[in-house]
Design an enzyme around this catalytic site. Structure first.
Site, PDB file in Angstrom:
ATOM      1  N   GLU A 349       0.861  -1.200   0.000  1.00 57.17           N
ATOM      2  CA  GLU A 349       0.000   0.000   0.000  1.00 57.17           C
ATOM      3  C   GLU A 349       0.888   1.237   0.000  1.00 57.17           C
ATOM      4  O   GLU A 349       0.701   2.173   0.784  1.00 57.17           O
ATOM      5  CB  GLU A 349      -0.891   0.020   1.252  1.00 57.17           C
ATOM      6  CG  GLU A 349      -1.612  -1.288   1.526  1.00 57.17           C
ATOM      7  CD  GLU A 349      -2.539  -1.216   2.730  1.00 57.17           C
ATOM      8  OE1 GLU A 349      -2.050  -0.958   3.833  1.00 57.17           O
ATOM      9  OE2 GLU A 349      -3.748  -1.406   2.552  1.00 57.17           O
ATOM     10  N   CYS A 445     -10.267   1.022   7.407  1.00 55.05           N
ATOM     11  CA  CYS A 445      -9.641   2.283   7.818  1.00 55.05           C
ATOM     12  C   CYS A 445     -10.233   3.477   7.084  1.00 55.05           C
ATOM     13  O   CYS A 445     -10.338   4.570   7.644  1.00 55.05           O
ATOM     14  CB  CYS A 445      -8.133   2.213   7.581  1.00 55.05           C
ATOM     15  SG  CYS A 445      -7.702   1.644   5.926  1.00 55.05           S
TER      16      CYS A 445
END
Ligand code: FUB
Ligand code: ZN
Length: 679
Positions: A349, A445
């Protein structure tokens, strides 16, 4: 560093956003997103991935009740590292009420949710929502250990191993989010129960971490704690929180590397071979002041830079500010998508190498764009320069808003700039890319992060110093500053013209500063009779302000054809359309399938885009401006062999309809492209 230009966000109580664009986004968050996310945190959304967040708090609170009841006879759970990820029950209703489920950082989803609630309540009192939030806070506080420790993963699984895996297990990250939540809720409601709990956890951490003999020299594996502790310092005035934040910042990447030390200790304890990690993923490969290139996990990196900028401002630390400037340049000049997204690779990521910005395989996590907005605002607080405001605006209007459906009930984690739904379904390389927004995520998230930034957007629009009110973003509404109220009327993001009117009972001497948006040629801010100075892309108007003083805001807005630096291999021979802060894209719903065959006609468009029509349209019931541009389609040979001899390509005319990027995928699944071939 000129501290006279330092500013901090305007208190949300002093802001009223009333325009049709952001007011609607904020109301969406208040009326739809916050209630929806509460259901999601309680695992009550049918068909959505379970969160386990509230479940875990309930399990921890139950354990704490038992601990109190049993006293000395209480036998705490003993941590079993092999159970870091407990197997999830196929059916959430079969969950064991005493077991922790989900990612180690699930607690942070509650914190982000409460933070959004706090911002919302500051601007829009809502007794029912406040009562719901108070109840949630009671539960969270009941889960806190009497030492102050508060992380349900370890409370439930065994606190004997707390703080033994700072690199991956996120306790300090959860502390950071808890602090952000607590401050927001305190500022929004005046209630300090959660703030006290957050301070107790911060105090507990402060007693264990630091440079002093006998303390741990570790730091968060996922940053946020730094900026959160600095915020806590600013709210409480407690010096220890500032010291702890600065310790975390300066210890990161020091030699010997703490993550390596704790990893060796863990391996020895568990009788396993030690495997070194790539510490640049955690921005811990060298001290932060020496870092030149933005690297590693993108959200971590942006949160780190935000904490560094806060520390640079609070400590008047030139060297740290220089590091922030370097990392800013590395981010926005080499590694940012045209949509304000960051993080080019799904692998970790993370940020990829400079100019590696794949469109279809993009990661561009919603949280990372939020982190970029955090970083930008903090740089603006130190040195108001239009460049920071331009990037902040870009990230907010495009990637951040794209992260949430227009009805507020589904979300993107990854924000690609090109989508072929079949590739998402059938090619494992695209596994991370979803062609439609999701109801929730096992790792959720992003959705509550979007809620917290949208509900506090006013704090990004205006900052203030003792003498100056800065307008960075053009939201319609009003803001109070030093006994005056500045009322802004704008047509943003669809029109750049507007005005600001001063309301004041008595004359007030101060400076009103306005960002001149980089997307506008010939931007003008004018108020007759006021001293005017243009500096770093801001127009400063100074003098004695009186009731009715009017400032004209003229930011000519036109469609622009943008191309990328030649080093961005994916975008060579392609262009993207933008208008004002909005980035546009083609969608299958308007242009049919096979978008890779579409061509913009630059010779027809010209640099000034005089042939691009701006049309009123609606996406998902929301009024938007659409762009219609002259284009072509490559005429393909039908059903022939896979390869044939070259023939001059044949094109047919086909007007192209572009929609704002943030509205894509609100009409079902289909192809999407931001970058369109011009040759
Ligand atoms: O690790 C916590 C959060 O989950 C990160 O910020 C996101 O990238 C996701 O991995
Ligand atoms: Zn995220």
């Amino acid at each position: 560093m000129d501290k006279r230009s330092f500013s901090t966000p305007v208190d949300l109580h002093d802001i009223a956003v009333t325009d049709s664009f952001w007011r609607q986004e904020m109301e969406l968050v208040r009326q739809a997103v916050i209630p929806y996310q509460w259901e999601a945190l309680n695992d009550r959304v049918e068909g959505a991935a379970p969160s386990w967040c509230l479940h875990n708090f309930r399990a921890a609170a139950k354990l704490m009740r038992r601990k109190k009841a049993e006293g000395a006879a209480f036998k705490p759970p003993v941590y079993d590292p092999s159970r870091r990820f407990n197997a999830l029950p196929a059916d959430p209703s079969q969950a064991d009420e005493d077991t922790f489920y989900g990612y180690v950082f699930q607690d942070s989803d509650f914190s982000k949710w409460i933070e959004a609630v706090g911002y919302s309540l500051a601007q829009h009192p809502d007794p029912a929502l406040e009562a719901l939030a108070d109840g949630a806070i009671d539960l969270v506080c009941a889960a806190q250990d009497d030492t102050g420790y508060l992380d349900t993963h370890y409370i439930v699984n065994g606190m004997d191993q707390a703080f033994t895996n700072l690199k991956d297990n996120h306790e300090l990250y959860c502390l950071g989010h808890l602090v952000e939540a607590a401050v927001s809720y305190y500022q929004g409601t005046g209630k300090d129960k959660l703030l006290k709990a957050a301070c107790r956890f911060a105090d507990y951490v402060d007693e264990r971490f630091g440079p002093e003999e006998g303390k741990m020299r570790g730091y968060p594996g996922h940053e946020i704690t730094e900026m959160a502790l600095l915020r806590l310092y600013e709210v409480t005035g407690e010096e220890k929180y500032r010291r702890l934040a600065c310790f975390f910042l300066d210890e990161r990447g020091a030699t010997p590397n703490y993550f390596e030390l704790e990893g060796r200790r863990r391996a020895e304890r568990e009788g396993k071979p030690f495997k070194p990690a790539d510490y640049s993923y955690y921005q811990a490969h060298k001290p932060v002041r020496e870092q030149e290139e933005i690297v590693g996990h993108a959200v971590r990196a942006m949160y780190l830079c935000s904490g560094m900028a806060d520390a640079a401002r609070l400590n008047r630390d030139e060297a740290l500010l220089d590091a922030c400037r370097r990392l800013w340049r590395s981010t926005v000049r080499e590694k940012m998508y045209i949509t304000g997204g960051v993080g080019g690779t799904a692998h970790g990521e993370a940020f990829s190498f400079p100019f590696d910005l794949p469109n279809g395989l993009a990661y561009s996590e919603s949280c990372a764009a939020i982190g970029l907005a955090f970083f930008a605002r903090r740089m603006l607080e130190i040195e108001p320069k239009a460049e920071y405001g331009d990037v902040m605006e870009l990230a907010l209007y495009n990637t951040v808003l794209a992260g949430m459906a227009l009805d507020g009930k589904s979300f993107f984690y990854v924000n690609p700039l090109s989508v072929n739904p079949e590739a998402c379904r059938r090619d494992a390389r695209f596994e991370h890319v979803k062609p439609v927004r999701q109801k929730w995520f096992g790792c959720a998230c992003c959705p509550p992060n979007i809620a917290r930034i949208v509900s506090s957007v006013g704090a990004y629009a205006w900052t203030r110093s003792d003498t100056t009110l800065y307008t960075h973003l053009y939201l319609g509404g009003s803001v109070r500053f030093k006994g005056l109220a500045l009322e802004l009327t704008t047509g943003m993001p669809w029109s750049g013209d507007g005005k600001a009117v001063v309301h004041a009972e008595a004359p007030i001497s101060c400076t009103l500063a306005f960002r001149l948006p980089g997307w506008s040629d010939g931007a003008q801010v004018a108020c007759p009779g006021k001293q005017t100075e243009i500096r770093n892309g801001y127009c400063y108007l100074s003098g004695a302000w009186r009731e009715g003083d009017e400032i004209a805001l003229r930011f000519p807005m036109r469609a622009r054809l943008r191309v990328a630096d030649a080093r961005v291999r994916e975008d060579a021979g392609k262009a993207a359309l933008t208008r004002g802060p909005i980035v546009y894209c083609l969608e299958q719903a308007d242009n049919g399938p096979d978008l890779h065959l579409a061509r913009l006609s630059p010779e027809a468009l010209g640099a000034a885009c005089e042939h691009v029509e701006v049309l009123d349209g609606k996406i998902g019931g929301h009024p938007v401006k659409l762009l219609r541009a002259p284009g072509k389609r490559l005429v393909q040979k039908e059903g022939g062999a896979l390869y044939t001899d070259y023939e001059a390509p044949v094109f047919r005319d086909a007007a192209l309809t572009f929609i704002p990027y943030f509205t894509w995928a609100n009409r079902g699944e289909g192809e999407m492209d931001v970058w369109v071939r011009t040759v």
